[in-house]
Design an enzyme around this catalytic site. Structure first.
Site, PDB file in Angstrom:
ATOM      1  N   HIS A  83       0.798  -1.211  -0.025  1.00 37.48           N
ATOM      2  CA  HIS A  83      -0.060  -0.135  -0.071  1.00 37.48           C
ATOM      3  C   HIS A  83       0.728   1.216   0.148  1.00 37.48           C
ATOM      4  CE1 HIS A  83      -3.452   2.628   0.979  1.00 37.48           C
ATOM      5  NE2 HIS A  83      -2.729   3.177   1.580  1.00 37.48           N
ATOM      6  N   ASP A 162     -15.910   2.321   5.712  1.00 42.51           N
ATOM      7  CA  ASP A 162     -15.023   3.231   5.352  1.00 42.51           C
ATOM      8  C   ASP A 162     -15.368   3.963   4.064  1.00 42.51           C
ATOM      9  OD1 ASP A 162     -12.200   4.305   5.448  1.00 42.51           O
ATOM     10  OD2 ASP A 162     -12.332   3.553   3.362  1.00 42.51           O
ATOM     11  N   ARG A 169     -15.289  12.429   5.905  1.00 49.65           N
ATOM     12  CA  ARG A 169     -14.041  12.909   6.273  1.00 49.65           C
ATOM     13  C   ARG A 169     -13.523  13.967   5.212  1.00 49.65           C
ATOM     14  NH1 ARG A 169     -10.082   8.298   6.897  1.00 49.65           N
ATOM     15  NH2 ARG A 169      -8.676   9.824   7.372  1.00 49.65           N
ATOM     16  N   SER A 184      -8.583   3.391   8.325  1.00 52.29           N
ATOM     17  CA  SER A 184      -9.372   3.306   7.251  1.00 52.29           C
ATOM     18  C   SER A 184      -8.456   2.274   6.176  1.00 52.29           C
ATOM     19  CB  SER A 184      -9.076   4.725   6.525  1.00 52.29           C
ATOM     20  OG  SER A 184      -9.364   4.719   4.930  1.00 52.29           O
ATOM     21  N   LYS A 188      -9.209  -2.009   5.287  1.00 47.56           N
ATOM     22  CA  LYS A 188      -9.285  -2.455   3.720  1.00 47.56           C
ATOM     23  C   LYS A 188      -8.294  -3.304   3.459  1.00 47.56           C
ATOM     24  CE  LYS A 188      -9.383   1.944   2.649  1.00 47.56           C
ATOM     25  NZ  LYS A 188      -9.410   3.128   2.116  1.00 47.56           N
TER      26      LYS A 188
HETATM   27  N1  URA Z   1      -6.285   6.486   2.085  1.00 47.39           N
HETATM   28  C1  URA Z   1      -7.220   5.600   2.785  1.00 47.39           C
HETATM   29  O1  URA Z   1      -7.532   4.808   2.087  1.00 47.39           O
HETATM   30  N2  URA Z   1      -7.829   6.266   3.734  1.00 47.39           N
HETATM   31  C2  URA Z   1      -7.330   7.378   4.395  1.00 47.39           C
HETATM   32  O2  URA Z   1      -7.853   7.733   5.453  1.00 47.39           O
HETATM   33  C3  URA Z   1      -6.557   8.141   3.824  1.00 47.39           C
HETATM   34  C4  URA Z   1      -5.779   7.758   2.804  1.00 47.39           C
END
Ligand code: URA
Length: 439
Positions: A83, A162, A169, A184, A188
């Site tokens: 990621h 999310d 957000r 978040s 995922k």
């Molecule tokens: N990327 C995400 O998936 N979530 C966040 O809160 C910030 C960046």
């Protein structure tokens, strides 16, 4: 009986929330029982007061359990993903996934779209005609098993909390909170069914976290969550002061990925890709150490096995390979304009944030989630810091169908270039490696 009012008040006053309270909030908001105004207020209180380690773990777990957790246990091997916190010209996932899959490590990858000035892997892949990123979970698993890598977008079933919370957000100035970002991202990633994860935490002008210490704290807390969920997690903090590689913009970046897979990659892009890929190969237990993993990744890239795997991934996801073999036949942007050096000297920096924002203006990104992007739009960077340039030498070329915005884009790109009379010391590309949250 729990009350949203009481929970907001507690967090506002800096008190710790209980596990029951956090689960009540996440479940209630996902199911539509908690209204946006109360959730927004709580998110702001969380943003200001923070979450401690335990609250953060429970918050991530509540997010994770708001939807389905993909079970990949019937697919052999240690499943590893990467990621990145996002940057400009960051097309690493598209080169790395085939390298790691070709090494025999399954890569289940759920990626995102462009956000603000940063590009998104899904938008880049969709510039390949027919490429499907909206696969169902069974379709995703089937391709992962068959090909070794599959890259899709978030589905309705994965972490629905999310999807709603991130959108809220985004419009309430509560994105840049380390515990909220951790919840978040990690919910995922864990929902994908991974066993291990490599993080690329960008720092610098084009990164989401611009300050080094903040980036490091984010890395530490992300690793900490990974440890709590028994997912081996390692992180690199990498430089995002300048765009990565030479292309910014969706198809232009796919073209750069093809060049890289064909052995003609830009040095910075290749270094970051091989480091992350090598670490994944090590975590997937197909190498004796990270260095050995990097050597294996380099050989897979050199031999053409990564290119073959990339074509396999594209075909498995319904993509048309015609333009991958004939990139010069891809439709061209209507206008092409050169950005020339205003003086002779050394390039000190080409500011990633400014280049990213110019790319959005050219049509390569979105300012609202419903905006359409133009896959042909973007920027090719011919010279980067610390290279020397002559006056009027071409530093960048911009591509767009929108004639009106060219003067503004040119101005922004000129403004992104910083010159120096003396040769600048090249900046490091990879600043730090962390493999425990205690570092
Ligand atoms: N990327 C995400 O998936 N979530 C966040 O809160 C910030 C960046």
């Amino acid at each position: 009986m729990l009350s949203m009012y009481e929970i907001i008040r507690k967090k506002r006053d800096g008190l710790r929330l209980t596990e029951e309270e956090i689960r009540f909030v996440i479940k209630g908001y996902t199911k539509g029982r908690v209204p946006d105004y109360q959730m927004a207020s709580l998110l702001m209180a969380m943003f200001i007061r923070g979450l401690d380690e335990n609250e953060s773990r429970v918050y991530t777990d509540a997010m994770l359990n708001s939807g389905q957790i993909i079970d990949l246990s019937d697919i052999p091997g240690i499943k590893v993903d990467k990621h990145s916190t996002g940057g400009v010209g960051d097309k690493v996932s598209i080169i790395l996934a085939p390298i790691v899959a070709a090494a025999g490590v399954p890569v289940p990858m759920i990626s995102g779209r462009g956000l603000g000035h940063t590009g998104g892997t899904l938008d880049k892949l969709e510039s390949i005609p027919g490429f499907r990123v909206n696969l169902t979970i069974p379709e995703f698993k089937e391709r992962l098993q068959k090909v070794g890598a599959c890259l899709i977008g978030q589905t309705e079933e994965i972490v629905p909390a999310d999807k709603k919370i991130y959108a809220l957000r985004d419009v309430t100035a509560t994105i840049e909170s380390i515990p909220l970002i951790c919840g978040s991202i990690m919910s995922k990633k864990i929902a994908e069914g991974i066993d291990a994860l490599v993080l690329d935490i960008k720092t610098g002008s084009g990164a989401f976290m611009k300050e080094y210490e903040q980036s490091k704290e984010l890395a530490r807390q992300l690793i900490g969550i990974g440890e709590q969920f028994n997912k081996r997690t390692m992180a690199y903090i990498t430089n995002m002061n300048q765009p990565l590689g030479n292309a910014v913009g969706n198809w232009l970046e796919i073209k750069e990925c093809l060049d890289t897979l064909n052995g003609n990659g830009a040095e910075d892009l290749v270094e970051v890709t091989l480091t992350l890929a090598g670490t994944m190969i090590f975590l997937g237990e197909k190498a004796d150490g990270i260095e050995d993993g990097i050597d294996k990744a380099r050989e897979i890239l050199r031999s053409g096995a990564a290119m073959d795997k990339f074509l396999e991934i594209v075909v498995a996801q319904n993509g048309d390979t015609h333009f991958l073999f004939h990139p010069d036949q891809y439709p061209k942007a209507r206008y092409e304009t050169e950005v020339k050096a205003s003086t002779a000297g050394y390039l000190k920096q080409i500011d990633a944030l400014k280049v990213g924002l110019a790319a959005v203006l050219l049509g390569a990104g979105r300012t609202r989630s419903e905006d359409e992007i133009d896959p042909k739009a973007g920027i090719i960077i011919h010279k980067k810091a610390p290279q020397k340039v002559e006056k009027d030498e071409v530093i960048m070329t911009l591509y767009t169908d929108n004639k009106q915005i060219i003067p503004e884009a040119l101005k922004r790109l000129q403004d992104a270039i910083d010159y120096s009379e003396t040769q600048p010391i090249p900046e490091s590309l990879i600043f730090e490696f962390l493999d425990t949250s205690k570092a």
